[in-house]
Design a protein around this motif. Structure first.
Motif, PDB file in Angstrom:
ATOM      1  N   THR A  54       0.669  -1.200  -0.155  1.00 50.93           N
ATOM      2  CA  THR A  54      -0.133   0.025   0.206  1.00 50.93           C
ATOM      3  C   THR A  54       1.039   1.105  -0.005  1.00 50.93           C
ATOM      4  OG1 THR A  54      -1.659  -1.075   1.291  1.00 50.93           O
ATOM      5  CG2 THR A  54      -1.694   1.181   1.171  1.00 50.93           C
ATOM      6  N   LEU A  55       0.509   2.189  -1.029  1.00 53.97           N
ATOM      7  CA  LEU A  55       1.575   3.411  -0.868  1.00 53.97           C
ATOM      8  C   LEU A  55       0.901   4.592  -0.207  1.00 53.97           C
ATOM      9  CD1 LEU A  55       2.174   3.169  -4.817  1.00 53.97           C
ATOM     10  CD2 LEU A  55       3.682   2.645  -2.793  1.00 53.97           C
ATOM     11  N   GLY A  56      -0.500   4.749  -0.077  1.00 53.32           N
ATOM     12  CA  GLY A  56      -1.417   5.660   0.549  1.00 53.32           C
ATOM     13  C   GLY A  56      -2.643   5.940   0.003  1.00 53.32           C
ATOM     14  N   SER A  57      -3.105   6.777   0.813  1.00 55.52           N
ATOM     15  CA  SER A  57      -4.628   7.254   0.269  1.00 55.52           C
ATOM     16  C   SER A  57      -4.718   8.068  -0.962  1.00 55.52           C
ATOM     17  CB  SER A  57      -5.515   7.877   1.416  1.00 55.52           C
ATOM     18  OG  SER A  57      -5.560   6.973   2.817  1.00 55.52           O
ATOM     19  N   VAL A  58      -5.588   7.807  -1.836  1.00 57.84           N
ATOM     20  CA  VAL A  58      -5.981   8.795  -3.011  1.00 57.84           C
ATOM     21  C   VAL A  58      -7.303   8.828  -2.747  1.00 57.84           C
ATOM     22  CG1 VAL A  58      -4.022   7.927  -4.266  1.00 57.84           C
ATOM     23  CG2 VAL A  58      -6.189   6.713  -4.405  1.00 57.84           C
ATOM     24  N   ALA A  85      -3.188   7.915  -8.441  1.00 61.18           N
ATOM     25  CA  ALA A  85      -2.804   6.492  -7.983  1.00 61.18           C
ATOM     26  C   ALA A  85      -1.462   6.292  -8.889  1.00 61.18           C
ATOM     27  CB  ALA A  85      -3.700   5.227  -8.064  1.00 61.18           C
ATOM     28  N   MET A  88       1.428   8.377  -8.117  1.00 61.48           N
ATOM     29  CA  MET A  88       2.113   7.701  -6.707  1.00 61.48           C
ATOM     30  C   MET A  88       3.199   6.426  -7.407  1.00 61.48           C
ATOM     31  SD  MET A  88      -0.895   8.090  -4.277  1.00 61.48           S
ATOM     32  CE  MET A  88       0.071   7.411  -2.669  1.00 61.48           C
ATOM     33  N   SER A 114     -12.741   7.623  -2.713  1.00 61.94           N
ATOM     34  CA  SER A 114     -11.445   7.336  -2.054  1.00 61.94           C
ATOM     35  C   SER A 114     -10.924   6.086  -2.046  1.00 61.94           C
ATOM     36  CB  SER A 114     -11.718   8.034  -0.580  1.00 61.94           C
ATOM     37  OG  SER A 114     -12.635   7.163   0.141  1.00 61.94           O
ATOM     38  N   GLN A 116      -7.363   3.209  -1.488  1.00 65.85           N
ATOM     39  CA  GLN A 116      -5.769   3.097  -1.197  1.00 65.85           C
ATOM     40  C   GLN A 116      -4.844   2.812  -2.463  1.00 65.85           C
ATOM     41  OE1 GLN A 116      -4.542   3.404   1.815  1.00 65.85           O
ATOM     42  NE2 GLN A 116      -6.561   4.320   2.325  1.00 65.85           N
TER      43      GLN A 116
END
Length: 122
Positions: A54-58, A85, A88, A114, A116
């Protein structure tokens, strides 16, 4: 008679040869718009037992600014989510939710999605 028709058609088509075509779509703009195509939407169930990071929230949004515009589409918000995404370095997104709001500041109606951003191993 047939020769006359072919000659007139050729003259008519060649008359447009000097005309140019201007567009607001640039190669960079097209590349930006379609970069999210490489990002796949996953459900949480699809990633069970799969190796991913997981790279983060988008987030992605679609907004109706004026009353004479079409209502915002969830598909447009998901497309923006996928483009962000891709920025990222993700090749996938786990979509959490898409919510429709009315009378938001700057928007008559808004769709906000929203999720991930993830990198799924091949």
């Amino acid at each position: 008679m047939r020769l006359l028709g072919v000659t007139l058609a050729a003259l008519a088509l060649s008359g447009c040869a000097g005309w140019g075509f201007d567009s607001n779509v640039s190669p960079a703009g097209i590349k930006e718009y379609y970069k999210g195509d490489a990002v796949r939407l996953y459900s949480k169930a699809e990633l069970e037992g799969v190796n991913y990071v997981t790279l983060g929230s988008v987030e992605g949004e679609a907004c109706q600014i004026e009353a004479n515009e079409a209502p915002p589409k969830e598909a447009d918000a998901r497309a923006q989510l996928r483009r962000r995404a891709a920025d990222m370095g993700a090749n996938g997104v786990v979509l959490d939710s898409c919510i429709r709001f009315n009378d938001m500041p700057g928007c008559l109606e808004q769709v906000l999605c929203s999720g991930q951003a993830v990198v799924v191993a091949d």
